[in-house]
Design a protein around this motif. Structure first.
Motif, PDB file in Angstrom:
ATOM      1  N   PRO A  84       4.968  -3.505  -7.258  1.00 47.47           N
ATOM      2  CA  PRO A  84       3.534  -3.227  -7.052  1.00 47.47           C
ATOM      3  C   PRO A  84       2.982  -2.220  -8.065  1.00 47.47           C
ATOM      4  CG  PRO A  84       4.661  -3.294  -4.946  1.00 47.47           C
ATOM      5  CD  PRO A  84       5.732  -3.339  -6.000  1.00 47.47           C
ATOM      6  N   LEU A  85       3.760  -1.186  -8.382  1.00 49.02           N
ATOM      7  CA  LEU A  85       3.316  -0.192  -9.372  1.00 49.02           C
ATOM      8  C   LEU A  85       3.167  -0.829 -10.744  1.00 49.02           C
ATOM      9  CD1 LEU A  85       5.522   2.860  -8.309  1.00 49.02           C
ATOM     10  CD2 LEU A  85       3.038   2.661  -8.053  1.00 49.02           C
ATOM     11  N   ALA A  86       4.103  -1.691 -11.109  1.00 48.01           N
ATOM     12  CA  ALA A  86       4.048  -2.353 -12.420  1.00 48.01           C
ATOM     13  C   ALA A  86       2.868  -3.300 -12.516  1.00 48.01           C
ATOM     14  CB  ALA A  86       5.354  -3.101 -12.673  1.00 48.01           C
ATOM     15  N   ILE A  87       2.531  -3.958 -11.416  1.00 47.17           N
ATOM     16  CA  ILE A  87       1.372  -4.860 -11.407  1.00 47.17           C
ATOM     17  C   ILE A  87       0.095  -4.072 -11.675  1.00 47.17           C
ATOM     18  CG2 ILE A  87      -0.078  -6.296  -9.895  1.00 47.17           C
ATOM     19  CD1 ILE A  87       2.523  -7.289  -8.574  1.00 47.17           C
ATOM     20  N   CYS A  88       0.019  -2.875 -11.135  1.00 43.12           N
ATOM     21  CA  CYS A  88      -1.194  -2.060 -11.267  1.00 43.12           C
ATOM     22  C   CYS A  88      -1.185  -1.157 -12.493  1.00 43.12           C
ATOM     23  CB  CYS A  88      -1.393  -1.222 -10.008  1.00 43.12           C
ATOM     24  SG  CYS A  88      -1.793  -2.212  -8.551  1.00 43.12           S
ATOM     25  N   VAL A 124      -1.817   9.121   2.903  1.00 44.77           N
ATOM     26  CA  VAL A 124      -2.554   8.367   3.916  1.00 44.77           C
ATOM     27  C   VAL A 124      -2.598   6.918   3.457  1.00 44.77           C
ATOM     28  CG1 VAL A 124      -4.733   8.075   5.129  1.00 44.77           C
ATOM     29  CG2 VAL A 124      -3.947  10.379   4.517  1.00 44.77           C
ATOM     30  N   VAL A 125      -1.923   6.061   4.205  1.00 42.24           N
ATOM     31  CA  VAL A 125      -1.816   4.647   3.850  1.00 42.24           C
ATOM     32  C   VAL A 125      -2.567   3.816   4.881  1.00 42.24           C
ATOM     33  CG1 VAL A 125      -0.249   2.729   3.391  1.00 42.24           C
ATOM     34  CG2 VAL A 125       0.434   5.064   2.783  1.00 42.24           C
ATOM     35  N   HIS A 126      -3.573   3.101   4.426  1.00 40.60           N
ATOM     36  CA  HIS A 126      -4.406   2.286   5.317  1.00 40.60           C
ATOM     37  C   HIS A 126      -3.544   1.266   6.069  1.00 40.60           C
ATOM     38  CE1 HIS A 126      -8.182   0.377   6.584  1.00 40.60           C
ATOM     39  NE2 HIS A 126      -7.586  -0.781   6.368  1.00 40.60           N
ATOM     40  N   GLY A 127      -3.611   1.311   7.399  1.00 38.17           N
ATOM     41  CA  GLY A 127      -2.877   0.354   8.219  1.00 38.17           C
ATOM     42  C   GLY A 127      -1.473   0.784   8.586  1.00 38.17           C
ATOM     43  N   LEU A 128      -1.074   1.965   8.108  1.00 36.85           N
ATOM     44  CA  LEU A 128       0.271   2.470   8.397  1.00 36.85           C
ATOM     45  C   LEU A 128       0.142   3.722   9.256  1.00 36.85           C
ATOM     46  CD1 LEU A 128       3.168   1.587   7.540  1.00 36.85           C
ATOM     47  CD2 LEU A 128       3.059   3.356   5.778  1.00 36.85           C
ATOM     48  N   GLU A 129       0.654   3.668  10.476  1.00 34.88           N
ATOM     49  CA  GLU A 129       0.465   4.761  11.421  1.00 34.88           C
ATOM     50  C   GLU A 129       1.495   5.871  11.254  1.00 34.88           C
ATOM     51  OE1 GLU A 129       0.313   3.180  15.351  1.00 34.88           O
ATOM     52  OE2 GLU A 129      -1.522   2.026  15.002  1.00 34.88           O
ATOM     53  N   LEU A 136       0.821  -1.216   0.000  1.00 34.33           N
ATOM     54  CA  LEU A 136       0.000   0.000   0.000  1.00 34.33           C
ATOM     55  C   LEU A 136       0.852   1.261   0.000  1.00 34.33           C
ATOM     56  CD1 LEU A 136      -2.797  -1.144   2.490  1.00 34.33           C
ATOM     57  CD2 LEU A 136      -2.829  -1.192  -0.018  1.00 34.33           C
ATOM     58  N   ASP A 137       1.965   1.238   0.694  1.00 33.59           N
ATOM     59  CA  ASP A 137       2.878   2.382   0.691  1.00 33.59           C
ATOM     60  C   ASP A 137       3.382   2.647  -0.731  1.00 33.59           C
ATOM     61  OD1 ASP A 137       4.444   4.406   2.149  1.00 33.59           O
ATOM     62  OD2 ASP A 137       6.158   3.217   1.513  1.00 33.59           O
ATOM     63  N   SER A 138       3.705   1.582  -1.460  1.00 26.68           N
ATOM     64  CA  SER A 138       4.148   1.718  -2.853  1.00 26.68           C
ATOM     65  C   SER A 138       3.031   2.279  -3.722  1.00 26.68           C
ATOM     66  CB  SER A 138       4.584   0.358  -3.397  1.00 26.68           C
ATOM     67  OG  SER A 138       5.698  -0.157  -2.709  1.00 26.68           O
ATOM     68  N   LEU A 139       1.842   1.738  -3.569  1.00 25.04           N
ATOM     69  CA  LEU A 139       0.720   2.115  -4.432  1.00 25.04           C
ATOM     70  C   LEU A 139       0.139   3.486  -4.093  1.00 25.04           C
ATOM     71  CD1 LEU A 139      -1.042  -1.359  -4.664  1.00 25.04           C
ATOM     72  CD2 LEU A 139       0.368  -0.235  -6.400  1.00 25.04           C
ATOM     73  N   SER A 140       0.523   4.040  -2.957  1.00 22.60           N
ATOM     74  CA  SER A 140       0.028   5.374  -2.596  1.00 22.60           C
ATOM     75  C   SER A 140       0.534   6.452  -3.547  1.00 22.60           C
ATOM     76  CB  SER A 140       0.425   5.722  -1.156  1.00 22.60           C
ATOM     77  OG  SER A 140       1.838   5.852  -1.039  1.00 22.60           O
ATOM     78  N   VAL A 141       1.580   6.157  -4.324  1.00 19.84           N
ATOM     79  CA  VAL A 141       2.107   7.150  -5.280  1.00 19.84           C
ATOM     80  C   VAL A 141       1.665   6.842  -6.711  1.00 19.84           C
ATOM     81  CG1 VAL A 141       4.098   7.703  -3.853  1.00 19.84           C
ATOM     82  CG2 VAL A 141       4.313   5.922  -5.590  1.00 19.84           C
ATOM     83  N   LEU A 142       0.740   5.925  -6.864  1.00 18.65           N
ATOM     84  CA  LEU A 142       0.311   5.506  -8.200  1.00 18.65           C
ATOM     85  C   LEU A 142      -0.154   6.681  -9.051  1.00 18.65           C
ATOM     86  CD1 LEU A 142      -0.081   2.766  -9.755  1.00 18.65           C
ATOM     87  CD2 LEU A 142      -2.473   2.877  -9.080  1.00 18.65           C
TER      88      LEU A 142
END
Length: 208
Positions: free
Chosen positions: A85-89, A192-197, A58-64
Motif C-alpha cells: 500500500p505504501l509503494a502504491i501511494c 487514528v485509522v478510519h473504521g478501526l476501533e 488504511l492501517d498501512s497508509l496511516s504511517v505514510l
C-alpha cells in the motif's frame, strides 16, 4: 457487488491522502488479490474484504507521512503489508519487501507483477540474514511483537541517521525502556485509522 471504494475513499480522506483514481483501483485490486490467494495460502486471518480496508490498507497508509528518504524496507512483510500500500501511494520511492515465508513471498511477487509495481522488489530472506551491504533510509515493520527485537534484527539495515518505524497496538512504554544503545525514540504517536476501533501507535526511532 461489494462496495470497497466508498470506505477506502472515506479512510483516505481522513488520512489526508490524495484520492487519485488509478491509485484507488490499485489498492482495491491488492485487496482482491489477498482475498483470492487467502483461500489457499492463508495470508491473513481477516477474510472479509470490507474489513481488510481499515485493517490492511488504511492501517498501512496511516504511517505514510513518517516515511523518510527514497529507499524503504518492509521487514516481515507477510502479505506485503504495509509495504505494498505504501509503494502504491509513493511511486517515487523504492521499496524492498523482506520475508522468509515462501508462500507469502510468492504472493508478493505475483502482486508486484499484477499491480505493475516497478518500484517494488521482493526478497525471500530472514531479516537477520539480509545482506548488510544494502541499507535503507526507512525500515518499517508491523510484524515484530517487541521493539527491541525489531531494532536488534533490523537495525543493521537502516542507514546512519535513518529511521525505523514500528507499528504497534497500545502504547509500548515498557518496550521503549529496553531500546538498544545507538538508537533514540523520536516520537510515539497515536494513529487514528478510519473504521478501526482498536488502538494503533507508530514508534519512530532514529539510528544514531
Amino acid at each position: 457487488m461489494i462496495d470497497l471504494i466508498t470506505p477506502l475513499r472515506a479512510g483516505l480522506q481522513a488520512l489526508d491522502i490524495g484520492q487519485d483514481s488509478a491509485r484507488i483501483l490499485r489498492l482495491i485490486d491488492f485487496i482482491k488479490l489477498i482475498e483470492k490467494w487467502n483461500r489457499v495460502y492463508n495470508l491473513t486471518a481477516v477474510r472479509d474484504p470490507v474489513k481488510m480496508i481499515p485493517v490492511h490498507l488504511l492501517d498501512s497508509l496511516s504511517v505514510l507521512r513518517y516515511i523518510n528518504g527514497a529507499n524503504i524496507a518492509d521487514v516481515g512483510s507477510g502479505a506485503g503489508i504495509p509495504g505494498i500500500p505504501l509503494a502504491i501511494c509513493q511511486s517515487d520511492k523504492k521499496f524492498v519487501l523482506v520475508d522468509s515465508d515462501a508462500k507469502k513471498t510468492r504472493f508478493m511477487q505475483q502482486a508486484v507483477i499484477e499491480l505493475s509495481l516497478t518500484n517494488v522488489r521482493v526478497c525471500r530472506a530472514r531479516v537477520e540474514s539480509f545482506p548488510e551491504t544494502e541499507q535503507f533510509d526507512t525500515v518499517v515493520c508491523r510484524a515484530f511483537s517487541n521493539i527491541a527485537e525489531f531494532v536488534n534484527f533490523a537495525g543493521s539495515l537502516c542507514k546512519r541517521a535513518g529511521r525505523l518505524l514500528a507499528l504497534k497496538g497500545k502504547h509500548p512504554g515498557k518496550e521503549l525502556a529496553q531500546l538498544p544503545t545507538g538508537y533514540e525514540v523520536v516520537t510515539v504517536d497515536r494513529l487514528v485509522v478510519h473504521g478501526l476501533e482498536r488502538q494503533r501507535h507508530v514508534v519512530e526511532i532514529l539510528k544514531v
